[in-house]
Design an enzyme around this catalytic site. Structure first.
Site, mmCIF file in Angstrom:
data_model
loop_
_atom_site.group_PDB
_atom_site.id
_atom_site.type_symbol
_atom_site.label_atom_id
_atom_site.label_comp_id
_atom_site.label_asym_id
_atom_site.label_seq_id
_atom_site.Cartn_x
_atom_site.Cartn_y
_atom_site.Cartn_z
ATOM 1 N N GLU A 33 7.806 25.482 -3.885
ATOM 2 C CA GLU A 33 6.813 26.561 -3.927
ATOM 3 C C GLU A 33 7.485 27.934 -3.943
ATOM 4 O O GLU A 33 7.037 28.845 -4.653
ATOM 5 C CB GLU A 33 5.870 26.439 -2.736
ATOM 6 C CG GLU A 33 5.000 25.186 -2.789
ATOM 7 C CD GLU A 33 4.023 25.091 -1.620
ATOM 8 O OE1 GLU A 33 3.985 26.041 -0.816
ATOM 9 O OE2 GLU A 33 3.305 24.081 -1.540
ATOM 10 N N ASP A 163 7.587 19.166 15.284
ATOM 11 C CA ASP A 163 8.905 19.127 14.646
ATOM 12 C C ASP A 163 10.004 18.657 15.582
ATOM 13 O O ASP A 163 10.936 17.970 15.172
ATOM 14 C CB ASP A 163 9.293 20.524 14.138
ATOM 15 C CG ASP A 163 8.331 21.063 13.099
ATOM 16 O OD1 ASP A 163 7.131 20.807 13.232
ATOM 17 O OD2 ASP A 163 8.780 21.740 12.168
ATOM 18 N N ALA A 180 2.387 20.114 9.700
ATOM 19 C CA ALA A 180 1.305 20.497 10.608
ATOM 20 C C ALA A 180 0.359 19.337 10.952
ATOM 21 O O ALA A 180 0.003 19.174 12.122
ATOM 22 C CB ALA A 180 0.533 21.677 10.025
#
Length: 306
Positions: A33, A163, A180
């Protein structure tokens, strides 16, 4: 932006190359991205903001250590994302690993050198181990090994999610992905289990529900994997936007972001671009440092008496 400004007055080609080469390290969703976003800026924005700049000299590199991009997604998504990036002018370098970077040159393990003053790291994160934890519970990437209820191995009252936690299963030998949805689901499950522990009730083991994965590459370009449903292109791009729009909190936020996206889509603009840096003044004049010295007037005898 400062690099683009400096490149226009660079006096040698090596310095110009360093300023105009942008390197993104890591071919996951973030790397794909990011490199696509920079390519979009080059294609639609820089030609207007810097008309005198030779855009052919602006290069974007995406470096990935494994043989393919988006390793966690389907083969279709991997191939299509690389194809999309190629259409945008991004140089994709798979099977490549970074050996060192000194601020001016990025050196790969195979000896190749890329002159660049801009390197964006998106190849993952490394956890910071908290003092006092059992060293045996720290695994790959400095993640903390936890059991099925997110309790840290070797401790009775310490829990970890997201994480930093490595909940190892047969399906995920390196722990659940650091995204997430996994953290949110772990948080909800842990909250319920803590209440059960307080009430002396049995706990429920955590099981990750993978809702799918998606990545946007650029305008009208995205890849989406939702279990066995996989698609790419403009419909995937609209799906990516819809999902991210719906996850925003509050109707006002959704409306503002939607309006901004529509404006950017039709105007080919990317919002305000500012160069912000500290302003350092020169050496101040003595009068700016302290008030001028005033010599005391002599006092006559009469004044002394009074």
């Amino acid at each position: 932006l400062q690099n683009l400004e400096s490149a226009q007055i660079a006096t040698d080609k090596l310095t110009e190359a360093e300023l105009l080469n942008f390197v993104v390290v890591g071919g996951g969703p973030t790397g794909v991205e990011t490199s696509g976003a920079i390519a979009e800026l080059k294609k639609h924005v820089l030609k207007n903001d810097y008309p005198e700049l030779d855009l052919k000299k602006v290069n974007i590199y995406l470096i990935e250590g494994s043989p393919e991009l988006l390793g966690a997604m389907s083969v279709q998504a991997q191939k299509k994302s690389e194809e999309f990036l190629g259409e945008l002018g991004v140089t994709v370098m798979t099977n490549s690993r970074v050996q060192s970077y000194d601020g001016k040159q990025l050196i790969l393990v195979d000896g190749r050198i890329i002159p660049t003053s801009t390197v964006i790291w998106s190849a993952g994160v490394k956890g910071v181990v908290i003092d006092g934890l059992n060293p045996q519970c720290v695994v790959r990437g400095n993640r903390v090994k936890v059991n099925e209820i997110s309790r840290v191995d070797g401790h009775d009252n310490i829990y970890a999610i997201g994480d930093v936690a490595a909940m190892i299963t047969e399906e995920f030998p390196n722990g659940y992905p650091g995204v997430a949805p996994a953290a949110i689901q772990q948080g909800k499950q842990l909250a319920e289990n803590l209440i059960n522990i307080i009430g002396n009730k049995p706990t429920e083991p955590f099981k990750y529900f993978d809702k799918g994965a998606m990545a946007t590459v650029g305008r009208n370009r995205a890849v989406v994997d939702i279990h066995k449903v996989r698609f790419q292109g403009i419909f995937a791009w609209f799906t990516w936007m819809f999902v991210h729009l719906m996850t925003l909190v509050g109707f006002r936020n959704k409306l503002v972001v939607f309006v901004n996206w529509v404006w950017s889509y039709f105007s080919y603009d990317r919002g305000t671009r500012l160069i912000i840096r500290p302003f350092l003044r020169g050496n101040p004049e003595p009068s700016e440092v302290s008030p001028p010295k005033v010599e005391p007037k002599p006092v006559n005898d009469e004044a002394k008496v009074n």
